[in-house]
Design a protein around this motif. Sequence first.
Motif, short mmCIF file in Angstrom:
data_model
loop_
_atom_site.label_atom_id
_atom_site.label_comp_id
_atom_site.label_asym_id
_atom_site.label_seq_id
_atom_site.Cartn_x
_atom_site.Cartn_y
_atom_site.Cartn_z
N ILE A 1 0.84 -1.20 0.00
CA ILE A 1 0.00 0.00 0.00
C ILE A 1 0.87 1.25 0.00
N ASN A 2 1.88 1.27 0.85
CA ASN A 2 2.78 2.44 0.89
C ASN A 2 3.41 2.70 -0.47
N LEU A 3 3.87 1.63 -1.11
CA LEU A 3 4.58 1.79 -2.38
C LEU A 3 3.64 2.22 -3.50
N MET B 1 0.77 3.69 -3.17
CA MET B 1 0.30 5.04 -2.86
C MET B 1 1.32 6.07 -3.34
N ASN B 2 2.58 5.83 -3.06
CA ASN B 2 3.63 6.74 -3.53
C ASN B 2 3.59 6.87 -5.05
N ALA B 3 3.43 5.74 -5.72
CA ALA B 3 3.42 5.74 -7.18
C ALA B 3 2.26 6.59 -7.69
N ILE B 4 1.09 6.40 -7.10
CA ILE B 4 -0.08 7.16 -7.51
C ILE B 4 0.14 8.65 -7.25
N GLN B 5 0.66 8.95 -6.05
CA GLN B 5 0.88 10.35 -5.69
C GLN B 5 1.91 11.01 -6.58
N SER B 6 2.89 10.24 -7.05
CA SER B 6 3.93 10.85 -7.89
C SER B 6 3.32 11.36 -9.19
N THR C 1 8.35 15.26 0.24
CA THR C 1 8.22 16.46 -0.59
C THR C 1 6.74 16.82 -0.69
N LYS C 2 5.94 16.12 0.09
CA LYS C 2 4.49 16.37 0.03
C LYS C 2 4.11 17.44 1.03
N PRO C 3 3.01 18.17 0.73
CA PRO C 3 2.61 19.26 1.63
C PRO C 3 2.30 18.75 3.03
N LEU D 1 7.26 8.89 6.29
CA LEU D 1 7.63 7.65 6.98
C LEU D 1 7.33 6.41 6.15
N GLY D 2 6.53 6.58 5.09
CA GLY D 2 6.07 5.44 4.31
C GLY D 2 7.21 4.51 3.90
N LEU D 3 8.21 5.07 3.26
CA LEU D 3 9.29 4.23 2.73
C LEU D 3 10.18 3.67 3.84
MG LIG Z 1 4.40 7.50 0.97
#
Ligand SMILES: [Mg+2]
Lengths: 447, 126
Positions: A299-301, A303-308, A376-378, A385-387
Motif C-alpha cells: 500500500i505504501n509503495l 500510494m507513492n506511485a499514484i501520488q507521484s 516532498t508532500k505538503p 515515513l512510508g518508505l
Molecule cells: Mg508514501
Amino acid sequence: MIPSTILTDTTTELQKVLQILCVEDNDGDFLLLREAFKDSDLDSRPILHRATSLAEAVAKLLADDAKVNFDIVLLDLNLPDSSGLETFSRIREAAPTTPVSILSGISDRNMAVSLVQSGAQDYLPKDSLSADLVIRSILFAMERQRNRTEMEEMNNRLQKASEELKTAQMQLIQAEKLDSLGRLAAGVAHEVKNPLATIQMGLDYFQRKEDLIGETGLLIISNMQEAVTRAERIINGMLDYSRDQNLLLKESSINAIIRHALALMQHEITRTKVLVIEELQEPIPSIRADSGKLVQVVINLVMNAIQSMSANGSSDRSVTVRTFWDRLPNMERDEGLRQWSQLRVRDPVVVVEILDQGGGVSEDKLSRLFDPFYTTKPTGEGTGLGLSVARNIVNLHHGYLELKNVENPRGLRVRMVLKAWGDPEGWLPSPESRNLTQPVTLKPNKL
Amino acid sequence: MKRVLIIDDDIALTQVLKINLDETGNYESRIVNVSSNAMAAAREFKPDIILLDVVMPGLDGGDISAALKQDPVLSKVPVLIITALVSNDETGENAVISSGDQVMIAKPIRLEVLTKAIEDRMAGVL
Ligand SMILES: [Mg+2]
Ligand SMILES: Nc1ncnc2c1ncn2[C@@H]1O[C@H](COP(=O)(O)OP(=O)(O)OP(=O)(O)O)[C@@H](O)[C@H]1O
C-alpha cells in the motif's frame, strides 16, 4: 483572511433573507428592534422571529421540524425564566454553532462584554439601537461564527494529521526496533559463535588424544563440550526470538498479498483515476512472510506511485504492479543493502516491481527517500515515513527494497526482493537448465 | 589426499580447523584469512573443496561465491558455506543445510559432522 471575500460572502448570505431569532420578553425593546430593521437598506428585509422566554427560545432552536435555520440569535439575558450567564449558556447548548449577539441594557453591559469574551459573537446596546448598528453587528457576528467554525475544522484536521503522524511513527519505531533487534542478535551470534567454533575444534582435537589426557582431563573436556553446546543453544534461541517472534511468518502468496492491498486501495485508485495494471506471474513460488505487514508495504509503495503522478500532473497515468521470480545472480544487487547472510547467490527470489510514470526522482535525492521524515508532500499529506516503514518491514523478512529511475516514460521503479520459500511443485527450472546471464523471460498473466 | 581451501577471517578458528583436518591424514588444507586473497589462493592451490565463511570484512562470502562461479575452473569446485547465523533447529544433527544448490554448515562445527559433509559434497551427494 481577505476583507473583500468577507463582504461578498456576507452579501450572498444577506440575499438569501436572514432569519433572526430575537429572544426578548420586553415588548418595547422588541418593537424598537423591529423598527430598526424597517429602516435598513437591505434588499430583502430579514425575517424576525420572537421568543419571550428561554424555554420558548430553546424550543424554537431545537424544533427539528422547523423549516427555519436561524442565522443569528439576538439575546436578552434577563428573561422571565432565566437570567445572566445561565441564559447564554442554555442557548449555546441548544444551538452551539448559531452566532449569538447579546442585547444588553445599561445594567448588564459588563456581563455582555464578558460574554463576548467567552463565546458570544457581539453585543448590542439596547439604548442606542440603530438599523446600521444592528445590521453591522449581525454581519460581524456571523462572520465571527464562520471563522470560529473554520478554525475548529482546521483544528480537527490538524489533530487528525497529528494522529496519523503518531501512528506512522509508532509503526516506524516498532519496525525499526524489530529490525535492530534482529541486527543485534545476528551481530552477537556472529561474534560469539566464531570463538565457540574455535573451542569446539579444540575439544575435538583433544578428545582424540585420550591416552595423553587421562581420565580427569576427559571429564573436563566433556564438561567443556557441555558448556559449548549450552552457549550455542542460548545464542540460537536469541536468533530465533528476534527473527520470528515478532513477525507472523506463514507460507504466503505474494500475488494474494498484492490483490489484497489493491482491494484495500480501491477507493483511492478510483478517486485519482489512475490505471493500475497487474502483471502477476502465475504460478510463482510462495514466500514465508507476515502477509499483513507486507500488505502495508505494498500500500505504501503503490500510494507513492499514484501520488507521484498527481504531483507532476502527467497525462500518462498508469502504475504497473508486476511479480515474477528469478535467481539472485540475475538481479541487480544494491550494494548498500546486502543481506547476504540471508539471501544467497542463486537463491530463488520473488520480486515485486511497482512502476510509475511520475517522472522519477533526481539521482542525488534517490538515497534520501528512505530517510524517516523525508517528504516532498505538503504538510498534512505526507509524513515521510512510508518508505522507511516499508524498508524496515522488508528487512525483517530478510529481503530488500531497491529504487531505480526508468525512462520512456520517466518514472520510478521500486523493487521488493524476497526469498522464495521452497519449490514444492518442482517446477522451478534448475539453474543449469537456463542461461544465468540472461534475465528470465516473463510470461505475465494480464488481469 | 584431498585439498581443502579454508576461506575465513577468524585466525584462531582456521588454525585449529586446519590442524584437525590435516591430522585425519585424509586432507591437506590451506588457510586464507584475508578474503581479497581468496581467488588468487584458490587458483594456485587448486582445491578439491572450498570451505567458505559468509560474514567477512571487505569481500564477503557472497562476493567470493559469485567470483568463483565466474571462473571456468573454480566454478566446478564444490563449496561448503560455513555460517554463524542459523537457528536452533539447524544445529547438531541438522547442522548441514542444503537449500537449492547451496550447502551450509552451522558454526560451531563438530569435526565429524564437517568431515562427513566434506566427503558427501565431494561425492556429489550433498
Ligand atoms: Mg508514501
Ligand atoms: N514513486 C515515486 N515517485 C517519485 N517520488 C517518490 C516516489 N515514492 C516516493 N517518492 C518521494 O519520496 C518521498 C518519501 O516517500 P515516503 O513514502 O517515505 O513519504 P511520503 O509519501 O512523503 O509520506 P507518507 O508515505 O507518510 O504519506 C516522497 O515525499 C516523494 O518525494
